[in-house]
Scaffold this motif. Structure first.
Motif, PDB file in Angstrom:
ATOM      1  N   GLY A  35       0.835  -1.361   0.027  1.00  0.00           N
ATOM      2  CA  GLY A  35       0.022   0.170  -0.051  1.00  0.00           C
ATOM      3  C   GLY A  35       0.670   1.362   0.048  1.00  0.00           C
ATOM      4  N   VAL A  36       1.997   1.171   0.433  1.00  0.00           N
ATOM      5  CA  VAL A  36       2.912   2.453   0.271  1.00  0.00           C
ATOM      6  C   VAL A  36       3.322   2.779  -1.239  1.00  0.00           C
ATOM      7  N   LYS A  37       3.469   4.128  -1.510  1.00  0.00           N
ATOM      8  CA  LYS A  37       3.757   4.690  -2.826  1.00  0.00           C
ATOM      9  C   LYS A  37       5.406   4.746  -2.982  1.00  0.00           C
ATOM     10  N   VAL A  38       6.046   4.113  -4.047  1.00  0.00           N
ATOM     11  CA  VAL A  38       7.152   4.271  -4.078  1.00  0.00           C
ATOM     12  C   VAL A  38       7.774   5.056  -5.180  1.00  0.00           C
ATOM     13  N   LYS A  39       8.807   5.351  -5.600  1.00  0.00           N
ATOM     14  CA  LYS A  39       9.549   6.146  -6.899  1.00  0.00           C
ATOM     15  C   LYS A  39      10.774   5.624  -6.995  1.00  0.00           C
ATOM     16  N   MET A  40      11.188   5.209  -8.192  1.00  0.00           N
ATOM     17  CA  MET A  40      12.340   4.790  -8.474  1.00  0.00           C
ATOM     18  C   MET A  40      13.322   6.119  -8.669  1.00  0.00           C
ATOM     19  N   ALA A  41      14.348   5.930  -7.776  1.00  0.00           N
ATOM     20  CA  ALA A  41      15.348   7.107  -7.779  1.00  0.00           C
ATOM     21  C   ALA A  41      16.676   6.676  -8.711  1.00  0.00           C
ATOM     22  N   LYS A  47      23.352  -5.834 -12.040  1.00  0.00           N
ATOM     23  CA  LYS A  47      23.033  -6.206 -10.678  1.00  0.00           C
ATOM     24  C   LYS A  47      23.460  -5.491  -9.585  1.00  0.00           C
ATOM     25  N   GLY A  48      23.458  -3.964  -9.679  1.00  0.00           N
ATOM     26  CA  GLY A  48      23.813  -3.349  -8.576  1.00  0.00           C
ATOM     27  C   GLY A  48      22.279  -3.111  -7.903  1.00  0.00           C
ATOM     28  N   PRO A  49      22.471  -2.141  -6.659  1.00  0.00           N
ATOM     29  CA  PRO A  49      21.248  -1.897  -5.959  1.00  0.00           C
ATOM     30  C   PRO A  49      20.459  -1.020  -6.553  1.00  0.00           C
ATOM     31  N   VAL A  50      19.219  -0.971  -6.125  1.00  0.00           N
ATOM     32  CA  VAL A  50      18.377   0.260  -6.597  1.00  0.00           C
ATOM     33  C   VAL A  50      17.881   0.932  -5.364  1.00  0.00           C
ATOM     34  N   VAL A  51      17.702   2.308  -5.638  1.00  0.00           N
ATOM     35  CA  VAL A  51      17.341   3.249  -4.473  1.00  0.00           C
ATOM     36  C   VAL A  51      15.928   3.909  -5.016  1.00  0.00           C
ATOM     37  N   VAL A  52      14.941   3.560  -3.981  1.00  0.00           N
ATOM     38  CA  VAL A  52      13.625   4.110  -4.102  1.00  0.00           C
ATOM     39  C   VAL A  52      13.483   5.167  -3.056  1.00  0.00           C
ATOM     40  N   THR A  53      12.531   6.174  -3.508  1.00  0.00           N
ATOM     41  CA  THR A  53      11.895   7.070  -2.431  1.00  0.00           C
ATOM     42  C   THR A  53      10.665   6.785  -1.998  1.00  0.00           C
ATOM     43  N   ILE A  54      10.584   7.039  -0.565  1.00  0.00           N
ATOM     44  CA  ILE A  54       9.308   6.804   0.060  1.00  0.00           C
ATOM     45  C   ILE A  54       9.130   8.088   0.964  1.00  0.00           C
ATOM     46  N   ASP A  55       8.036   8.846   0.648  1.00  0.00           N
ATOM     47  CA  ASP A  55       7.826  10.002   1.250  1.00  0.00           C
ATOM     48  C   ASP A  55       8.953  10.844   0.657  1.00  0.00           C
ATOM     49  N   TYR A  57      12.280  10.015   2.046  1.00  0.00           N
ATOM     50  CA  TYR A  57      13.369   9.056   2.247  1.00  0.00           C
ATOM     51  C   TYR A  57      13.703   8.389   1.304  1.00  0.00           C
ATOM     52  N   SER A  58      15.108   8.182   1.070  1.00  0.00           N
ATOM     53  CA  SER A  58      15.676   7.225  -0.069  1.00  0.00           C
ATOM     54  C   SER A  58      16.242   5.790   0.785  1.00  0.00           C
ATOM     55  N   ILE A  59      15.746   4.936  -0.001  1.00  0.00           N
ATOM     56  CA  ILE A  59      16.203   3.511   0.559  1.00  0.00           C
ATOM     57  C   ILE A  59      16.866   2.741  -0.335  1.00  0.00           C
TER      58      ILE A  59
END
Length: 75
Positions: A35-41, A47-55, A57-59
């Motif tokens: 249910g949380v909205k995410v955005k691909m940063a 095969k490296g990591p992905v960084v997403v933004t939630i609100d 915050y970057s994860i």
């Protein structure tokens, strides 16, 4: 359209629809829940990591974990 989090394009947004059962509690601690909205940063190549933004915050998530999260992409 549903796709894996790892398949999202730069700047694409979506809502988390499914998370692998074994990862739910671990990811909930990072703020990633159904249910949380995410955005691909950013996505790192080869095969490296992905960084997403939630609100606001970057994860950063490993590609293996991002493959186990299903997102309903907007548009």
């Amino acid at each position: 359209m549903r796709k894996r989090l790892s398949e999202m394009d730069y700047g694409e947004e979506g809502v988390v629809k499914e998370i692998d059962e074994n990862l739910r509690s671990r990811l909930a601690g990072m703020g990633i829940r159904v249910g949380v909205k995410v955005k691909m940063a950013t996505k790192q190549p080869i095969k490296g990591p992905v960084v997403v933004t939630i609100d606001r915050y970057s994860i950063s998530l490993g590609l293996g974990i991002a493959d186990k999260i299903i997102v309903e992409v907007e548009g």
